[in-house]
Design a protein around this motif. Structure first.
Motif, short mmCIF file in Angstrom:
data_model
loop_
_atom_site.label_atom_id
_atom_site.label_comp_id
_atom_site.label_asym_id
_atom_site.label_seq_id
_atom_site.Cartn_x
_atom_site.Cartn_y
_atom_site.Cartn_z
N LYS A 1 0.82 -1.21 0.00
CA LYS A 1 0.00 0.00 0.00
C LYS A 1 0.85 1.27 0.00
N GLY A 2 1.86 1.30 -0.86
CA GLY A 2 2.68 2.49 -0.99
C GLY A 2 3.66 2.69 0.14
N GLU A 3 3.88 1.70 0.96
CA GLU A 3 4.83 1.81 2.08
C GLU A 3 5.87 0.70 1.96
N LEU A 4 7.10 1.07 2.21
CA LEU A 4 8.20 0.11 2.19
C LEU A 4 8.68 -0.10 3.63
N HIS A 5 8.56 -1.34 4.11
CA HIS A 5 8.96 -1.68 5.47
C HIS A 5 10.26 -2.50 5.41
N VAL A 6 11.26 -2.03 6.13
CA VAL A 6 12.61 -2.61 6.07
C VAL A 6 12.97 -3.18 7.44
N THR A 7 13.46 -4.44 7.45
CA THR A 7 13.92 -5.09 8.69
C THR A 7 15.39 -5.47 8.53
N PRO A 8 16.30 -5.04 9.43
CA PRO A 8 17.73 -5.41 9.33
C PRO A 8 17.91 -6.92 9.47
N LEU A 9 18.86 -7.43 8.74
CA LEU A 9 19.17 -8.86 8.79
C LEU A 9 20.17 -9.14 9.91
N THR A 10 19.92 -10.22 10.65
CA THR A 10 20.88 -10.65 11.68
C THR A 10 22.04 -11.40 11.06
N GLY A 11 21.78 -12.20 10.04
CA GLY A 11 22.85 -12.95 9.40
C GLY A 11 22.43 -13.45 8.04
N ILE A 12 23.44 -13.66 7.19
CA ILE A 12 23.22 -14.24 5.86
C ILE A 12 23.99 -15.56 5.85
N LEU A 13 23.25 -16.66 5.74
CA LEU A 13 23.85 -17.99 5.87
C LEU A 13 23.68 -18.76 4.57
N GLN A 14 24.75 -19.44 4.20
CA GLN A 14 24.70 -20.32 3.04
C GLN A 14 24.59 -21.75 3.52
N MET A 15 23.54 -22.44 3.09
CA MET A 15 23.28 -23.82 3.50
C MET A 15 23.89 -24.77 2.48
N ARG A 16 24.79 -25.63 2.98
CA ARG A 16 25.46 -26.60 2.12
C ARG A 16 25.27 -28.00 2.69
N PRO A 17 25.28 -29.01 1.84
CA PRO A 17 25.11 -30.38 2.35
C PRO A 17 26.20 -30.74 3.35
N SER A 18 25.78 -31.44 4.41
CA SER A 18 26.71 -31.89 5.45
C SER A 18 26.99 -33.38 5.27
N PHE A 19 28.26 -33.75 5.41
CA PHE A 19 28.67 -35.14 5.19
C PHE A 19 29.20 -35.76 6.48
#
Length: 688
Positions: free
Chosen positions: A122-140
């Protein structure tokens, strides 16, 4: 509006709000090994957990075992390798097939201050800061578990291979290391090490989460927190920055990074940096790295125009001349208050042994390592280290000196060679006293014999008188000392030379008259007890003291390990000093039992390859400390099995003594046991 902005008119203004409800809990998960067209939205997520402080996330997702792309035989083989054939609650794959896959996160960036999640409504931009950016990779990690299972099976079947080792009874050298106080530099390296960081990461507990799909009602409810809850609050003030300041905030100028010179490895020597040192320090550093070098080669490494006389003056401070070549001094390689990196032997013993090796090379081109080790009595690793520094092994010829003899240098610098010869003469005299040998013992048979020395009759008589007086004084001193130590025991007397007075015999009858032969027992040569006249068969106080101190440091020892520690202790003694003389296995075991220790009857497997000395295991029984009861319970458990699990020990301790802390169990196992393939063995009872 300025005239320059006519070509870029403002179309619409949008209000931007900062949402803080999820500011400390919002993570962006990326899947870099998965195409964007293949999402995980329709895959069943079985479990999820997080470590907030480390920003680590682990997800367990189900696999479609009915898919035509799934290899059933391979999945069953992986499950068999990981879990074995048994059915247990903690199995990774409960259906005996690889039916799930784990994903583990790594941080894509440590600074997320410039990243946020935004939602437009509705014409409003709501922004939330990120705590972390994580890359998920297969675990062996399941592969590690499979390797552990394989090692356990090999350990359980180790008795079946004993027939292959029959006849191979060659003695294997075992090195011992002595810990020294940790320096501040070593502590900093340990803190920054991978092992320490892994340990710190393992200390934070996992928090188990409940997963909700994107279309669940709970997910829709949580998405509402991405909107600012108080759009009319006073803290949502307008942006008052100028366009230029705003652009600077969005795209800050790159900061000038200071160039940091990379630090090379400690064993890499930069010649350009070396030549900035004083001449003496240059030569010392070079000699510590090359160990042995010819003088001409040394001059080639130094800067052109260096005065050879100054080099000769400096080289003699840090090196000795061997066959016309310069070899670094032992005290330069092993400074005072240091020890061997292999065995922990103190620096003074290392210097003494290495000087003997270099002195032998002044006499001949090749040495046999066994002959050297028999004299200096140091661990094999240190003896090999001495030889590798200055020699190379040759087939059927032992160790040959690394460089050919440099006769040209000796001829050109006769004064330096003569001075070095005098230094070696002094070193030789010290070595003869320490190791109790004569130079003639090592001279080659075809070496030229020295000219005979003619002594007059008067000189011969005076030398004999002086020698007789010295021998009489030394004998009387030893007689008094041994009488005081053996309670009046008779000392077997050596024949006296002419002119020496025979001391009066005030001791008990000789053993030959009572039918008991003379001999050396426990360091008392030819001595008997005054009350019975029989040889000493009990452990000496020195032996008891050694055994007591050894078991205080090592609560569990096999007879084989105790004998090795005793040999190492004797090797550190000065030549000719035997604190408790020759000790039989029977006397040594008596000393152990008299030192508040008991034998642990470990039920080794029938086909074990362990020797008889290894199967004799002794444990410290009583110290007066609170942990004695726990240690004795551990010994009792090892009388029923030769290996056990940590969980079994902890359960038994809790049953006997109440709630025992995990740290106490770890301390007990560290003191008395060693881990191998997930099982715990008493120290010295496993050969892996």
């Amino acid at each position: 509006m300025a005239s320059g902005d006519d070509d870029d008119p403002i179309i619409e203004e949008i209000d931007v709000y900062l949402a803080k409800s999820l500011a400390e809990k919002l993570y962006l998960l990326q899947y870099p090994v998965r195409p964007s067209t293949m999402t995980y939205g329709d895959i069943n997520l079985l479990a999820a957990k997080v470590k907030p402080k480390q920003q680590r996330v682990e997800l367990q997702m189900a696999m479609d075992t009915t898919s035509p792309n799934y290899c059933r035989s391979k999945g069953e083989q992986i499950a068999l390798n990981v879990d074995g054939t048994g059915y247990e609650e903690n199995n990774t794959y409960s259906v005996k097939m690889m039916d799930n896959q784990s994903f583990s996160s790594i941080q894509a960036t440590t600074n997320t201050s410039r990243y946020a999640a935004a939602i437009f409504r509705k014409g409003e931009l709501h922004v939330t800061p990120l705590t972390g950016i994580l890359q998920m990779r297969p675990s062996f990690t399941y592969l590690d578990k499979a390797d552990s299972k394989t090692r356990e099976r090999e350990a359980a079947n180790e008795g079946g291979d004993s027939s292959q080792d029959e006849g191979e009874e060659e003695a294997k050298a075992i090195s011992v290391r002595f810990a020294r106080p940790e320096s501040e530099q070593a502590r900093q390296r340990r803190i920054q090490s991978y092992e320490f960081l892994q340990k710190k990461q393992a200390e934070e507990p996992w928090i188990h989460l409940q997963h909700h799909n994107v279309k669940d009602e709970r997910s829709e409810h949580e998405r509402q927190y991405l909107f600012c809850q108080n759009v009319d609050a006073s803290d949502n003030s307008e942006l008052v920055k100028t366009p230029k300041e705003y652009l600077t905030m969005l795209m800050p100028p790159p900061a000038e990074e200071k160039f940091v010179k990379p630090i090379g490895p400690s064993n890499v020597l930069s010649m350009a940096q070396l030549r900035t040192f004083p001449l003496g320090e240059q030569i010392k550093t070079l000699m510590k790295n090359v160990k042995v070098i010819q003088f001409a080669s040394l001059m080639g490494l130094l800067a052109s125009g260096t005065d050879s006389t100054a080099v000769l003056r400096c080289i003699q401070q840090v090196a000795l001349l061997v066959q016309g070549n310069w070899v670094v001094k032992s005290d330069v390689l092993y400074p005072k208050n240091t020890c061997s990196p292999h065995s922990g032997v103190p620096a003074d013993l290392l210097c003494r042994g290495r000087d003997f090796v270099m002195w032998r090379f002044t006499l001949e081109r090749s040495l046999m390592r066994k002959e050297v080790a028999a004299v200096i009595k140091l661990p094999p690793e240190d003896v090999k280290d001495f030889l590798e520094q200055v020699a190379v092994p040759r087939v059927n010829r032992g160790w040959e000196f690394l460089l050919p003899a440099d006769a040209d240098f000796v001829k050109k610098h006769a004064d330096v060679a003569h001075r070095q010869h005098m230094l070696w003469t002094g070193i030789q005299s010290k070595l003869e006293k320490v190791f109790n040998f004569s130079k003639a013992d090592f001279l080659p048979k075809n070496s030229p014999q020295p000219d005979p020395v003619h002594i007059s009759g008067e000189q011969r008589l005076k030398l004999a008188q002086d020698r007789a007086q010295e021998k009489q004084a030394s004998f009387q001193k030893d007689l008094d000392a041994k009488r005081a130590g053996s309670g009046g025991a008779r000392i077997k007397q050596e024949p006296l030379s002419d002119g020496e007075a025979e001391p009066m015999d005030t001791s008990s009858p000789s053993p030959s008259r009572s039918g008991i032969p003379n001999g050396a027992v426990n360091g008392y040569a030819g001595a008997e007890h005054a009350n019975g006249g029989s040889p000493a068969t009990a452990a000496s106080p020195e032996l008891l003291d050694f055994v007591t101190k050894t078991f205080r440091k090592n609560p569990v020892l096999t007879l084989n390990e105790l004998k090795r520690l005793m040999s190492l202790h004797l090797a550190t003694m000065p030549a000719g000093h035997m604190p408790f003389g020759p000790v039989s296995d029977h006397i040594l075991q008596d000393a152990v039992l008299l030192s508040r220790c008991k034998q642990i009857m470990v039920p080794f497997p029938a086909l074990t390859t362990a020797s008889a000395d290894i199967q004799k295991v002794f444990g410290l029984w009583e110290t007066g400390e609170d942990c004695d009861k726990q240690r004795r319970l551990l010994y009792d458990m090892f009388t029923k099995t030769y290996r056990l699990k940590r969980t079994a020990l902890h359960a038994r301790l809790n049953e006997e003594f109440g709630n025992v802390a995990k740290a106490d169990v770890d301390r007990l196992l560290k003191e008395c046991c060693i881990s191998n393939a997930g099982m715990w063995y008493l120290k010295g009872t496993t050969q892996s």
